[in-house]
Design a protein around this motif. Sequence first.
Motif, PDB file in Angstrom:
ATOM      1  N   ILE A  59       0.842  -1.202   0.000  1.00 16.28           N
ATOM      2  CA  ILE A  59       0.000   0.000   0.000  1.00 16.28           C
ATOM      3  C   ILE A  59       0.875   1.250   0.000  1.00 16.28           C
ATOM      4  CG2 ILE A  59      -1.696   1.320   1.333  1.00 16.28           C
ATOM      5  CD1 ILE A  59      -2.771  -1.413   2.349  1.00 16.28           C
ATOM      6  N   GLY A  60       1.927   1.239   0.811  1.00 17.64           N
ATOM      7  CA  GLY A  60       2.835   2.373   0.840  1.00 17.64           C
ATOM      8  C   GLY A  60       3.496   2.618  -0.503  1.00 17.64           C
ATOM      9  N   TRP A  61       3.946   1.538  -1.151  1.00 21.26           N
ATOM     10  CA  TRP A  61       4.568   1.651  -2.472  1.00 21.26           C
ATOM     11  C   TRP A  61       3.593   2.244  -3.488  1.00 21.26           C
ATOM     12  CZ3 TRP A  61       9.096   1.243  -5.004  1.00 21.26           C
ATOM     13  CH2 TRP A  61       9.059   1.097  -6.399  1.00 21.26           C
ATOM     14  N   ARG A  62       2.377   1.761  -3.465  1.00 21.10           N
ATOM     15  CA  ARG A  62       1.378   2.220  -4.431  1.00 21.10           C
ATOM     16  C   ARG A  62       1.112   3.716  -4.262  1.00 21.10           C
ATOM     17  NH1 ARG A  62      -4.209  -1.196  -5.219  1.00 21.10           N
ATOM     18  NH2 ARG A  62      -5.434   0.367  -6.363  1.00 21.10           N
ATOM     19  N   LEU A  63       0.979   4.181  -3.027  1.00 16.77           N
ATOM     20  CA  LEU A  63       0.736   5.593  -2.780  1.00 16.77           C
ATOM     21  C   LEU A  63       1.952   6.447  -3.147  1.00 16.77           C
ATOM     22  CD1 LEU A  63      -1.076   5.344   0.673  1.00 16.77           C
ATOM     23  CD2 LEU A  63      -2.132   6.034  -1.494  1.00 16.77           C
ATOM     24  N   ALA A  64       3.136   5.966  -2.783  1.00 20.53           N
ATOM     25  CA  ALA A  64       4.351   6.769  -2.987  1.00 20.53           C
ATOM     26  C   ALA A  64       4.789   6.828  -4.444  1.00 20.53           C
ATOM     27  CB  ALA A  64       5.475   6.207  -2.123  1.00 20.53           C
ATOM     28  N   SER A  65       4.559   5.755  -5.171  1.00 17.12           N
ATOM     29  CA  SER A  65       4.993   5.733  -6.575  1.00 17.12           C
ATOM     30  C   SER A  65       3.999   6.425  -7.496  1.00 17.12           C
ATOM     31  CB  SER A  65       5.216   4.291  -7.037  1.00 17.12           C
ATOM     32  OG  SER A  65       4.024   3.515  -6.926  1.00 17.12           O
ATOM     33  N   ALA A  66       2.725   6.452  -7.133  1.00 16.94           N
ATOM     34  CA  ALA A  66       1.701   7.052  -7.991  1.00 16.94           C
ATOM     35  C   ALA A  66       1.578   8.555  -7.811  1.00 16.94           C
ATOM     36  CB  ALA A  66       0.346   6.396  -7.716  1.00 16.94           C
ATOM     37  N   ASN A  67       2.211   9.096  -6.766  1.00 18.21           N
ATOM     38  CA  ASN A  67       2.016  10.505  -6.453  1.00 18.21           C
ATOM     39  C   ASN A  67       3.295  11.326  -6.524  1.00 18.21           C
ATOM     40  OD1 ASN A  67      -0.929  11.032  -5.583  1.00 18.21           O
ATOM     41  ND2 ASN A  67      -0.421   9.095  -4.560  1.00 18.21           N
ATOM     42  N   VAL A  68       4.226  10.864  -7.357  1.00 17.26           N
ATOM     43  CA  VAL A  68       5.494  11.585  -7.504  1.00 17.26           C
ATOM     44  C   VAL A  68       5.272  13.028  -7.935  1.00 17.26           C
ATOM     45  CG1 VAL A  68       7.644  11.660  -8.824  1.00 17.26           C
ATOM     46  CG2 VAL A  68       6.805   9.482  -7.935  1.00 17.26           C
ATOM     47  N   ALA A  69       4.278  13.264  -8.760  1.00 16.76           N
ATOM     48  CA  ALA A  69       4.010  14.620  -9.244  1.00 16.76           C
ATOM     49  C   ALA A  69       3.601  15.566  -8.122  1.00 16.76           C
ATOM     50  CB  ALA A  69       2.917  14.583 -10.309  1.00 16.76           C
ATOM     51  N   LEU A  70       3.205  15.023  -6.981  1.00 13.94           N
ATOM     52  CA  LEU A  70       2.753  15.844  -5.863  1.00 13.94           C
ATOM     53  C   LEU A  70       3.837  16.021  -4.799  1.00 13.94           C
ATOM     54  CD1 LEU A  70       0.123  14.798  -7.289  1.00 13.94           C
ATOM     55  CD2 LEU A  70      -0.970  14.909  -5.053  1.00 13.94           C
ATOM     56  N   CYS A  71       4.985  15.368  -4.977  1.00 12.71           N
ATOM     57  CA  CYS A  71       6.024  15.374  -3.946  1.00 12.71           C
ATOM     58  C   CYS A  71       7.250  16.140  -4.411  1.00 12.71           C
ATOM     59  CB  CYS A  71       6.428  13.942  -3.594  1.00 12.71           C
ATOM     60  SG  CYS A  71       5.076  12.963  -2.887  1.00 12.71           S
ATOM     61  N   ASP A  72       7.833  16.914  -3.511  1.00  7.49           N
ATOM     62  CA  ASP A  72       9.062  17.625  -3.842  1.00  7.49           C
ATOM     63  C   ASP A  72      10.278  17.015  -3.154  1.00  7.49           C
ATOM     64  OD1 ASP A  72       8.405  18.371  -1.281  1.00  7.49           O
ATOM     65  OD2 ASP A  72       8.743  20.512  -1.574  1.00  7.49           O
ATOM     66  N   ARG A  73      10.089  15.916  -2.453  1.00  5.49           N
ATOM     67  CA  ARG A  73      11.179  15.168  -1.838  1.00  5.49           C
ATOM     68  C   ARG A  73      11.068  13.721  -2.310  1.00  5.49           C
ATOM     69  NH1 ARG A  73      10.546  17.558   4.357  1.00  5.49           N
ATOM     70  NH2 ARG A  73      11.260  19.685   3.870  1.00  5.49           N
ATOM     71  N   LEU A  74      12.056  13.288  -3.061  1.00 12.00           N
ATOM     72  CA  LEU A  74      12.006  11.970  -3.688  1.00 12.00           C
ATOM     73  C   LEU A  74      13.176  11.101  -3.242  1.00 12.00           C
ATOM     74  CD1 LEU A  74      11.151  13.079  -7.349  1.00 12.00           C
ATOM     75  CD2 LEU A  74       9.557  12.514  -5.493  1.00 12.00           C
ATOM     76  N   GLU A  75      13.044   9.790  -3.467  1.00 11.39           N
ATOM     77  CA  GLU A  75      14.122   8.848  -3.216  1.00 11.39           C
ATOM     78  C   GLU A  75      14.095   7.756  -4.263  1.00 11.39           C
ATOM     79  OE1 GLU A  75      12.589   5.571  -0.044  1.00 11.39           O
ATOM     80  OE2 GLU A  75      12.864   7.578   0.777  1.00 11.39           O
ATOM     81  N   ALA A  76      15.144   6.953  -4.295  1.00 11.25           N
ATOM     82  CA  ALA A  76      15.226   5.835  -5.230  1.00 11.25           C
ATOM     83  C   ALA A  76      14.303   4.711  -4.760  1.00 11.25           C
ATOM     84  CB  ALA A  76      16.669   5.330  -5.328  1.00 11.25           C
ATOM     85  N   GLY A  77      13.255   4.469  -5.546  1.00 16.63           N
ATOM     86  CA  GLY A  77      12.304   3.426  -5.193  1.00 16.63           C
ATOM     87  C   GLY A  77      12.720   2.078  -5.746  1.00 16.63           C
ATOM     88  N   THR A  78      12.840   1.093  -4.879  1.00 19.43           N
ATOM     89  CA  THR A  78      13.256  -0.240  -5.304  1.00 19.43           C
ATOM     90  C   THR A  78      12.185  -1.297  -5.116  1.00 19.43           C
ATOM     91  OG1 THR A  78      14.176  -0.852  -3.147  1.00 19.43           O
ATOM     92  CG2 THR A  78      15.639   0.315  -4.684  1.00 19.43           C
ATOM     93  N   GLY A  79      11.336  -1.134  -4.098  1.00 22.81           N
ATOM     94  CA  GLY A  79      10.376  -2.181  -3.772  1.00 22.81           C
ATOM     95  C   GLY A  79      10.950  -3.267  -2.890  1.00 22.81           C
ATOM     96  N   LEU A  80      12.145  -3.039  -2.364  1.00 23.39           N
ATOM     97  CA  LEU A  80      12.755  -4.005  -1.443  1.00 23.39           C
ATOM     98  C   LEU A  80      12.232  -3.810  -0.026  1.00 23.39           C
ATOM     99  CD1 LEU A  80      16.520  -3.920  -2.512  1.00 23.39           C
ATOM    100  CD2 LEU A  80      14.926  -5.839  -2.788  1.00 23.39           C
TER     101      LEU A  80
END
Length: 351
Positions: free
Chosen positions: A54-75
């Motif tokens: 659930i966290g991955w789905r929310l964080a990866s789908a809303n990149v356009a709304l975030c100004d702080r990003l990180e490398a998403g791996t799914g690990l």
Amino acid sequence: MVSSFAKLALRLRHFVPFLGASAMFALVPTGAVAADDPAMFESVRQADLRVATIGWRLASANVALCDRLEAGTGLQLHTLDQFDGGSREDARVHFTFATPVAIEGVVAGSPAEIAGLKADDSLVRVGSVDIAALPGKPMTTDRLVAAQLAIAALPVDAPIAVEVLRGGAPVRVTLQPIPVCKSRFEMRIARDWGASADGTMVQIGSRFVEEYRDEWLAAVMAHEFSHNILRHREKLEARGVNFGMLSGFGKNVKYFRQTELQADLLGVYLMANANYPVRAAIDFWKVFGPSKAGGILRSRSHPSWRDRVSTLEAEIAKIETISARPIVPAVLTDRAVPLDGNWERLIVRQR
């Protein structure tokens, strides 16, 4: 009666982080449990993966709304140091630990799964991160935290060479991360109904995970995630408010109510962008509100659940007229504005 999640604690020492956005499954010691029960270990793994997904789905789908990003791996990572002496050897055998930090799970469809990484792979190197060289005291989660932070800090758009041990044999793959919103997601083992955000982490109590379906969990997590995206912790601290028991008194009230309503509004857009049914947020409140957030249980720092439902219904009516995704809502502009305590302008009263 002790809940099944309370029984999952197993004497784990701290948490399991998930990378991108970095979800963690926090387990608190709760007493004697059969630590050598394989089903119990797998229950921990599956519960953690549910929150991570659930966290991955929310964080990866809303990149356009975030100004702080990180490398998403799914690990989704864990360490043998999380287990005390009574369960350590059983955990080592069950999860086939061969290095200090291993993969507890992999989110379906994530870069980690696409690269061919699997649960129970033991990490040797991730990009420039040498797992064995990470600092940390034995029998603490220091190295796990160091691994999580170092991997999340890798470039968001550059391929990552990963080396693991699988069944004792080295396996090398190349993982292509994706940018995701920067935030950790954690499940806290507890009997209460707590959910919170501190600016960098979203924490949800285990009772939510135990009793509610995924779209309702997404509603709770999206609300808390919104606090982080809107930098509410920083803004509340800038206003000098009191947290905890004092949040419902004096000047604190107007600022907390403003942040709660802003998070309600942004949360349903996060759900929409992640293709969760947005009306699940209303369904959640209609069940949760009367028994858990009403009457003497209501906090003065939060608007009434009925008014929150009315406010959500009005905002969802707007969302349902928009087909394009992602939606960047007007409430996102509040991120750049200090809190003024004017929560009344946001609320739609129940009629």
